[in-house]
Design a protein around this motif. Structure first.
Motif, PDB file in Angstrom:
ATOM      1  N   VAL A 108      21.687  33.646  87.831  1.00  0.00           N
ATOM      2  CA  VAL A 108      21.398  32.801  86.670  1.00  0.00           C
ATOM      3  C   VAL A 108      21.324  31.334  87.091  1.00  0.00           C
ATOM      4  CG1 VAL A 108      22.364  31.924  84.507  1.00  0.00           C
ATOM      5  CG2 VAL A 108      22.401  34.387  85.002  1.00  0.00           C
ATOM      6  N   VAL A 109      22.372  30.871  87.779  1.00  0.00           N
ATOM      7  CA  VAL A 109      22.418  29.465  88.152  1.00  0.00           C
ATOM      8  C   VAL A 109      21.316  29.136  89.149  1.00  0.00           C
ATOM      9  CG1 VAL A 109      23.838  27.642  89.134  1.00  0.00           C
ATOM     10  CG2 VAL A 109      24.874  29.377  87.670  1.00  0.00           C
ATOM     11  N   GLY A 110      21.093  30.031  90.109  1.00  0.00           N
ATOM     12  CA  GLY A 110      20.067  29.807  91.130  1.00  0.00           C
ATOM     13  C   GLY A 110      18.703  29.614  90.511  1.00  0.00           C
ATOM     14  N   SER A 111      18.349  30.513  89.605  1.00  0.00           N
ATOM     15  CA  SER A 111      17.015  30.397  88.997  1.00  0.00           C
ATOM     16  C   SER A 111      16.931  29.141  88.149  1.00  0.00           C
ATOM     17  CB  SER A 111      16.722  31.643  88.147  1.00  0.00           C
ATOM     18  OG  SER A 111      17.614  31.694  87.066  1.00  0.00           O
ATOM     19  N   SER A 112      18.045  28.801  87.522  1.00  0.00           N
ATOM     20  CA  SER A 112      18.058  27.572  86.725  1.00  0.00           C
ATOM     21  C   SER A 112      17.812  26.365  87.616  1.00  0.00           C
ATOM     22  CB  SER A 112      19.395  27.455  85.992  1.00  0.00           C
ATOM     23  OG  SER A 112      19.756  26.118  85.811  1.00  0.00           O
ATOM     24  N   ILE A 113      18.418  26.382  88.815  1.00  0.00           N
ATOM     25  CA  ILE A 113      18.204  25.253  89.727  1.00  0.00           C
ATOM     26  C   ILE A 113      16.748  25.196  90.182  1.00  0.00           C
ATOM     27  CG2 ILE A 113      18.754  24.335  92.019  1.00  0.00           C
ATOM     28  CD1 ILE A 113      21.584  25.253  91.607  1.00  0.00           C
ATOM     29  N   GLU A 114      16.242  26.354  90.546  1.00  0.00           N
ATOM     30  CA  GLU A 114      14.845  26.393  90.990  1.00  0.00           C
ATOM     31  C   GLU A 114      13.935  25.774  89.939  1.00  0.00           C
ATOM     32  OE1 GLU A 114      13.573  27.713  93.902  1.00  0.00           O
ATOM     33  OE2 GLU A 114      15.602  28.120  94.673  1.00  0.00           O
ATOM     34  N   LYS A 115      14.224  26.144  88.695  1.00  0.00           N
ATOM     35  CA  LYS A 115      13.410  25.637  87.606  1.00  0.00           C
ATOM     36  C   LYS A 115      13.595  24.123  87.477  1.00  0.00           C
ATOM     37  CE  LYS A 115      14.066  29.057  84.558  1.00  0.00           C
ATOM     38  NZ  LYS A 115      14.766  29.397  83.324  1.00  0.00           N
ATOM     39  N   CYS A 116      14.886  23.712  87.483  1.00  0.00           N
ATOM     40  CA  CYS A 116      15.197  22.317  87.205  1.00  0.00           C
ATOM     41  C   CYS A 116      14.797  21.383  88.339  1.00  0.00           C
ATOM     42  CB  CYS A 116      16.685  22.147  86.913  1.00  0.00           C
ATOM     43  SG  CYS A 116      17.150  22.856  85.336  1.00  0.00           S
ATOM     44  N   ALA A 117      14.562  21.964  89.511  1.00  0.00           N
ATOM     45  CA  ALA A 117      14.170  21.116  90.631  1.00  0.00           C
ATOM     46  C   ALA A 117      12.960  20.270  90.242  1.00  0.00           C
ATOM     47  CB  ALA A 117      13.844  21.970  91.853  1.00  0.00           C
ATOM     48  N   ASP A 118      12.102  20.874  89.461  1.00  0.00           N
ATOM     49  CA  ASP A 118      10.932  20.138  89.023  1.00  0.00           C
ATOM     50  C   ASP A 118      11.241  19.257  87.813  1.00  0.00           C
ATOM     51  OD1 ASP A 118       9.848  21.782  90.934  1.00  0.00           O
ATOM     52  OD2 ASP A 118       9.283  23.302  89.449  1.00  0.00           O
ATOM     53  N   LYS A 119      11.929  19.874  86.848  1.00  0.00           N
ATOM     54  CA  LYS A 119      12.125  19.188  85.581  1.00  0.00           C
ATOM     55  C   LYS A 119      13.228  18.137  85.622  1.00  0.00           C
ATOM     56  CE  LYS A 119      11.180  23.377  82.941  1.00  0.00           C
ATOM     57  NZ  LYS A 119      11.901  24.303  82.095  1.00  0.00           N
ATOM     58  N   LEU A 124      22.213  20.476  83.690  1.00  0.00           N
ATOM     59  CA  LEU A 124      22.306  21.705  82.898  1.00  0.00           C
ATOM     60  C   LEU A 124      22.768  22.861  83.777  1.00  0.00           C
ATOM     61  CD1 LEU A 124      21.523  22.097  79.858  1.00  0.00           C
ATOM     62  CD2 LEU A 124      19.580  23.400  80.721  1.00  0.00           C
ATOM     63  N   SER A 125      22.168  22.934  84.978  1.00  0.00           N
ATOM     64  CA  SER A 125      22.569  23.992  85.907  1.00  0.00           C
ATOM     65  C   SER A 125      24.040  23.857  86.255  1.00  0.00           C
ATOM     66  CB  SER A 125      21.751  23.906  87.197  1.00  0.00           C
ATOM     67  OG  SER A 125      20.391  23.832  86.904  1.00  0.00           O
ATOM     68  N   LEU A 129      27.051  26.634  85.741  1.00  0.00           N
ATOM     69  CA  LEU A 129      27.960  27.070  86.798  1.00  0.00           C
ATOM     70  C   LEU A 129      29.407  26.784  86.410  1.00  0.00           C
ATOM     71  CD1 LEU A 129      27.984  28.261  89.647  1.00  0.00           C
ATOM     72  CD2 LEU A 129      27.989  25.965  90.552  1.00  0.00           C
ATOM     73  N   LEU A 130      29.615  25.583  85.856  1.00  0.00           N
ATOM     74  CA  LEU A 130      30.958  25.193  85.450  1.00  0.00           C
ATOM     75  C   LEU A 130      31.513  26.154  84.406  1.00  0.00           C
ATOM     76  CD1 LEU A 130      31.207  21.322  85.059  1.00  0.00           C
ATOM     77  CD2 LEU A 130      32.667  22.829  86.404  1.00  0.00           C
ATOM     78  N   SER A 131      30.696  26.479  83.424  1.00  0.00           N
ATOM     79  CA  SER A 131      31.201  27.337  82.347  1.00  0.00           C
ATOM     80  C   SER A 131      31.533  28.722  82.908  1.00  0.00           C
ATOM     81  CB  SER A 131      30.186  27.424  81.205  1.00  0.00           C
ATOM     82  OG  SER A 131      28.962  27.885  81.728  1.00  0.00           O
ATOM     83  N   PHE A 132      30.638  29.268  83.760  1.00  0.00           N
ATOM     84  CA  PHE A 132      30.937  30.557  84.409  1.00  0.00           C
ATOM     85  C   PHE A 132      32.303  30.508  85.095  1.00  0.00           C
ATOM     86  CE2 PHE A 132      26.424  32.079  84.480  1.00  0.00           C
ATOM     87  CZ  PHE A 132      26.689  33.377  84.105  1.00  0.00           C
ATOM     88  N   ASN A 133      32.424  29.563  86.009  1.00  0.00           N
ATOM     89  CA  ASN A 133      33.604  29.523  86.855  1.00  0.00           C
ATOM     90  C   ASN A 133      34.875  29.303  86.046  1.00  0.00           C
ATOM     91  OD1 ASN A 133      32.164  29.988  89.110  1.00  0.00           O
ATOM     92  ND2 ASN A 133      32.228  27.895  89.911  1.00  0.00           N
ATOM     93  N   MET A 134      34.792  28.342  85.081  1.00  0.00           N
ATOM     94  CA  MET A 134      36.023  27.995  84.392  1.00  0.00           C
ATOM     95  C   MET A 134      36.480  29.102  83.466  1.00  0.00           C
ATOM     96  SD  MET A 134      35.638  23.908  84.059  1.00  0.00           S
ATOM     97  CE  MET A 134      37.234  23.651  83.340  1.00  0.00           C
TER      98      MET A 134
END
Lengths: 798, 798
Positions: A108-119, A124-125, A129-134
């Motif tokens: 989930v986080v990886g694909s979000s980063i890939e996407k956000c790399a452009d945007k 957000l990514s 990640l923070l919400s998952f981990n915490m």
């Protein structure tokens, strides 16, 4: 780092091995470990691994034959097998869900980063990640709140338990569940913790005996059976060596000059061992300071503070991972193997876990590859990735990981140390390999160096040698690594031991567990059993009134009481056959052969008594050498006192307060040991007889009745006194252990220690040549601190 | 085979585990192992692993500090390292020459056969082979004549030694040389013997401790370092796991359906374990009969008869090898791998050791391949040869090898069992694989089955589990084989144990070594220390005349003497502080708390005394319950006798002959143990004082003087009596061990056994509650046979 700069901290923890001799310390009047004493501590009870042989047990023994014992053996093996399978299933459960959660998270986080790399929506990514981990860490932390023993790696607790110290709640089902579920969430939560320590706690205790080996084998079998089925759909093919699996170390095919390691490399391995030992000592030192801080400032506060700390650690870790992956990574070329023919499979495996974050095709982000993967995958990368990692990346990774792992171990979540240490060490090893290969142009195999680095750091932190060698060899599946791993671990251990103890021992010590080492120092052999024994005893007579027993049990905390008779004149009735011959030769006065020497020692060791008075009595004793008539007088006095039925009716009164010297040094012939639990049991079940009856009228308990309440024996304070007739008499002789191991007062400490340790004792009576008990040795009399104190006293008296 | 047909033999050895309960045996009056008793036996001495703590040693201890002990530690590690390297070099030496000799032999004879195949001069080739083999075996046999302890595998001797039994000559340099050189020649001589057992004897004793592990690691390192240099000219590359190396087990590349083993195979492995256990039991049974025959009929004869036997074995083996290779072999097609790409190297290795005897190209003679190769090469063939062996060949090979190996083990040459057992078992495993693969069409990997067969047979013969698992895994370098090997070995051990003991234990038993097991049977716990102790003691007083000591030492064979004082009236002088209070409660008479019960037991256990008289005395004792006055009379009598200075002047006179009951049951307070060697030393060095002097005038010996003669102490019979004044008095108190471990008379056997075994004791005094010695327990009182006898007596008296 913090420690080296901070002088106070260095003083407090970096050097524990004392450089001053005990003489110097005595002169200086310095008391070491003073600071330790102010840490809040619990009292621990000991375990008793020795059997108590009394009449009910002998009855059981008499009914035992080889057939029955063989049945027990079969049942035991089946139990072992069932335990093994269960542990395997638990391991499978944890492993499966860790994989699942981690995969979901990184996808989930990886694909979000890939996407956000452009945007440019990277924050957000990070939030994802923070919400998952915490959330994961929060759950793990809550589970530990339910059962606080489930925190940490569990290895210190297991070690203490096997050493003979009872840690409350350690073997309960609730602990087990909290531990297994907690470690699942703490690993999934991206904390820098491993799951191996908690797994060891959760089940198989690795040992050398056959049933244990069998147990761990059946656990491994179960685990691998299901894993092969679930992961590869090939039920029952066993290509996987276990949960911890380093993959195959091998040279590229066709490269005849490639060797996994050569004799020349050994020199580097030794150096790496030294550095690993230093780093491990630093790790332990920082972690010890943190643990002390936690004990003083975090533990006394409300429990949710611990949860907050876990969440803080989780947050910082997540942010660091994220920031480092994105900002500090370098793009490296992917290594394309010259022929894709045979090594296809393994290369594919390795390259499936690389991360490309912001890097073009055929390159990858090396920092993200290490940080943005499960720890096992990162270890695989460091061991087997043929492409290079940049030295800067490796250094930064090592530093960040080191500090975060050090902070994390001790937070109240289930947390292992194995995998984090391995990963940290592997980065260090890979760095060394990089330097040797690129800067010095040596022809080496980087995987081996990464492995050795991992071994060195792990060895420096936990300071185990044999078991670690076995574990690491088993994980690499390469026997030829035996020698380098062994040498590295030994060097790392020796280097680290120069500064402080292993991390597990540090935590055991901070908890105040009276752990016994494998053997005593040679110097301790200057002491004898009479120097260290506890001379103030509370004892019971073979036939004792109920009221005495109740008062003894209510007013003392001892767990065993010697059963004694006073060495009185009418005992000679029993010794009819004994003919008394004098062989007319005097003993040397200083000889310890006699009881007189014994009593002198007891005088010396009895510090609670005012020393001047004591000296008077002792001097008087050694001065008056011909008091045969006087002795008769004393006997007369005593016989008058004789109608007082139980001289030790109120043993709670400390001897120093009321007892006369004679009472204190009454010669007490030792007949056996009786445990507190047994006495309470006798009282509860009304095992006693009235004064005008014979002791044969006392009801008899069977072995089953004696052990019915195991392991939670009733407390004396739960006893309803109104049901007991205080004038009744209890005959404890059938229930006491008539043949405990004993030592003579002049036995050397090493021998006492050996006996205590190998037999798993809890109480060791010290009995002199005349058969009289003069003291008792327990675990607390054998701890290193106690022995050091006694040795200092010994030097002063000399 | 011979055994199953022969009913007498079956009775004598095939079933040792007794099916009858001791009660039945007692009723039948049957004495088991009667036959064993008539074998000629040596007496073995015990070793004492406990330290003797006396005054000289305490002086040494007082001078010891942590610095010195650390120095000792360093020296010890260096010693261990040097030993390791030495052993590695010896192994290298043996390995190198075995390789060289075997290569020369097979090359010469092989080429001769190739030549003679046309000319028909095969008898000439046979003669060549015979002369090679018989010369080698003759040399090996001669070496064993020089040092008879060097015969056999050496593992039984090492096992006995570690168990605490002294086997003369076992650790001498001469034994070492004879063993190392002997095994070289016996292996080169084509006997079916291995070199691993003797190698273990020659050096590294595989243990769990760190120094041992380090030692074996440094040995392996040295060995591999030189081997890599000599064999491949690549100094310091460590691709070789060790001398015993099974090669790499792996599936052909690209075959995704191939697995080394699957869960289904486990069932076959268990069955193979059962069969291996049965075969091993048969092997042991036949070998035991042979060994007995040798002890009775070969050993008493002149020594050259043993050499003749070795030569006979060598001749038969050679002829069998030769005949079988030429007459019984089948020509099989060579398996050509589908792609010669990657598995090139290993296929080449395997095919280099096939034999083509009389077979056309692309085929090979399977029997010759197995027989006409070094055993290691044959094992490799069975493990890794992809071509098939004919089932008939495998069966014949197995049978011949089995019988010859069985005959060979026990012949007086250095001879190991590991490799022959592995080869034999590998043939069996390969046979099973053949049947399953060809006849049942299962898709299995034959190499694994051959390995499991080897493990099963080896396990059935030697009955070790953990150490064998480790050795086999190490040899295969494949951790995933852990579980199947472990299971197979355990099943094989259990099956075999049902019939007889392991081969090493059988040979230990035949030698009459009093070996102690790890633990006693549960049933033995019906006995207590007083049931099994030796009650007739020879003791010394703290101050004894030289003449008494000399007579004691000359007329007894004991190695330790308790130092006692008689429990006399004037000892109360030393107990001034003791106040005598009666607590007015009677003990149960049956209670073992009292000394009276103790004496009754001693009466019972004293069989040498005429039983009627004994019973009178004992009855008298228990009848007369109020003889305080009588006791005074006896005291009077004794005091009159008092001028006889040393009642035990002639302790050689058996107590039953002259001593009165009072003398036998004198209450003897135990103060310490003194060893025979120490007493002799004191006498030789003139440590004594004259009657009119104080004992302080006696010269003092230092620790160095006490242990100067270690390990060969002078004998008492070498002592020149004319130098001694028989009226002088020796004060032994400074030199005795004042604090040996002791047990009370009602300690259960399992506890006694644990203490004795874990502490490595030689003498364990039994001391009652009054501090009086009532007996001594030595190794012989704890052997299985002795315990069984005592248990039978116990059942009779109940």
């Amino acid at each position: 780092m913090a420690c080296y700069r901070n002088c106070f901290c260095c003083h407090c923890c970096c050097r524990e091995g004392e450089t001053r001799t005990p003489e110097e310390l005595a002169v200086l009047g310095e008391i070491p470990d003073e600071e330790e004493e102010i840490l809040p501590r619990k009292d621990y009870e000991s375990l008793d691994y020795d059997r108590c042989i009394n009449e009910p047990y002998v009855e059981v023994l008499e009914g035992m034959d080889n057939k029955k014992s063989r049945q027990y053996e079969v049942v035991r093996w089946m139990m072992v097998f069932v335990i093994g399978v269960t542990v395997g299933l638990v391991g499978l459960f944890v492993d499966f869900f860790v994989h699942l959660f981690t995969k979901i998270k990184f996808t989930v986080v990886g694909s979000s980063i890939e996407k956000c790399a452009d945007k440019g929506c990277l924050s957000l990514s990070l939030l994802e990640l923070l919400s998952f981990n915490m959330i994961f860490v929060f759950i793990a932390s809550l589970l530990v709140l339910i059962e606080p023993v489930a925190a940490g790696s569990g290895i210190p607790e297991i070690k203490s338990y096997l050493n003979g110290v009872k840690i409350p709640g350690i073997v309960r089902l609730r602990t087990f569940i909290c531990k297994a579920a907690g470690v699942l969430f703490s690993v999934s939560g991206g904390l820098f913790v491993g799951k191996e320590g908690p797994m060891i706690h959760s089940g198989a205790i690795v040992g050398a005996g056959l049933p244990q080996l069998f147990c761990s084998m059946s656990a491994t079998f179960t685990l691998n059976f299901f894993r092969s089925g679930i992961n590869f759909n090939k039920w029952g093919s066993f290509q996987l060596p276990g949960l911890l699996n380093f993959g195959e170390f091998k040279c590229p095919d066709g490269d005849k000059n490639c060797h996994l390691w050569t004799a020349v490399d050994l020199a580097f391995f030794v150096l790496m061992g030294v550095v690993g030992g230093l780093l491990g000592a630093l790790f332990n030192c920082i972690n010890k300071c943190l643990a002390k801080y936690r004990i003083r400032h975090v533990h006394p506060k409300a429990k949710f503070v611990r949860v907050l700390e876990s969440l803080l650690v989780s947050m910082v870790t997540t942010v660091v991972i994220f920031a480092a992956s994105i900002l500090l990574g370098e793009c490296r070329d992917l290594y394309s193997p010259p022929k894709l023919n045979s090594s296809l499979a393994s290369s594919e495996d390795i390259n499936s876990t690389i991360r490309q974050f912001f890097c073009s095709n055929k390159t990858y982000n090396d920092m993200a590859t290490l940080f943005f993967n499960p720890q096992e995958a990162a270890i695989h990368q460091l061991f087997h990735q043929d492409s290079t990692f940049s030295p800067v990346t490796l250094s930064v990774f090592f530093l960040l990981y080191f500090l975060l792992a050090c902070w994390t171990y001790g937070v109240s979540v289930p947390s292992g140390l194995f995998v984090p240490s391995l990963l940290c060490g592997a980065a260090f090893g890979r760095l060394v390999a990089n330097i040797l290969k690129v800067n010095m142009g040596l022809d080496i195999y980087s995987g081996t160096f990464a492995l050795i680095g991992a071994a060195a750091f792990l060895g420096g932190v936990v300071r185990m040698t044999i078991s670690l060698t076995v574990i690491l060899i088993e994980s690499t599946n390469e026997i030829t690594y035996g020698l380098p791993i062994m040498i590295t671990l030994m060097v790392a251990k020796w280097t680290g031991d120069f500064f402080n103890k292993g991390i597990y021992d540090i935590h055991i010590q901070l908890k105040g567990v009276p752990l016994l080492e494998w053997e005593t120092e040679v110097e301790m052999d200057k002491l004898t059993a009479s120097d260290i024994m506890e001379p103030n005893l509370t004892y019971v007579y073979p036939h004792t009134r109920v009221q005495s027993l109740v008062s003894i049990l209510r007013t003392t905390v001892y767990h065993a009481f010697p059963v004694v008779t006073e060495n009185r004149q009418n005992e000679r009735d029993f010794m009819k056959g004994n003919i008394l011959i004098s062989n007319n030769i005097r003993f040397k006065k200083s000889s310890v052969v006699t009881r007189a020497g014994e009593q002198r020692r007891r005088c010396q060791s009895m510090k609670s008594y005012p020393s001047s008075e004591l000296r008077n009595v002792c001097d008087e004793q050694s001065a008056v050498e011909e008091p045969t008539e006087e002795g008769e007088d004393m006997l007369q006095q005593m016989l008058e006192r004789r109608h007082v039925p139980y001289p030790n009716l109120y043993p709670d009164q400390s001897p120093s307060d009321e007892w006369t010297m004679e009472e204190r040094f009454r010669p007490l012939t030792f007949h056996g040991l009786i445990l507190r639990s047994q006495l309470v049991n006798l009282l509860i079940r009304g095992v006693c007889y009235s004064e005008n009856q014979s002791s044969a009228s006392q009801p008899r308990l069977s072995y089953a009745e004696m052990t019915e309440d195991y392991p939670r024996y009733p407390d004396i304070h739960d006893l309803d006194l109104s049901l007991l007739n205080p004038r009744m008499i209890v005959d404890v002789t059938p229930y006491m252990n008539t043949s405990p191991y004993t030592v003579s007062p002049n036995t050397r400490i090493s021998q006492v220690f050996n006996l205590f340790r190998t037999m798993g004792l809890r109480h060791l009576p010290v009995v002199n040549a005349a058969g009289e008990i003069v003291g008792i040795i327990t675990r607390h009399n054998l701890t290193h601190e106690f022995l050091v104190t006694k040795l200092r006293q010994h030097y002063i008296t000399i």
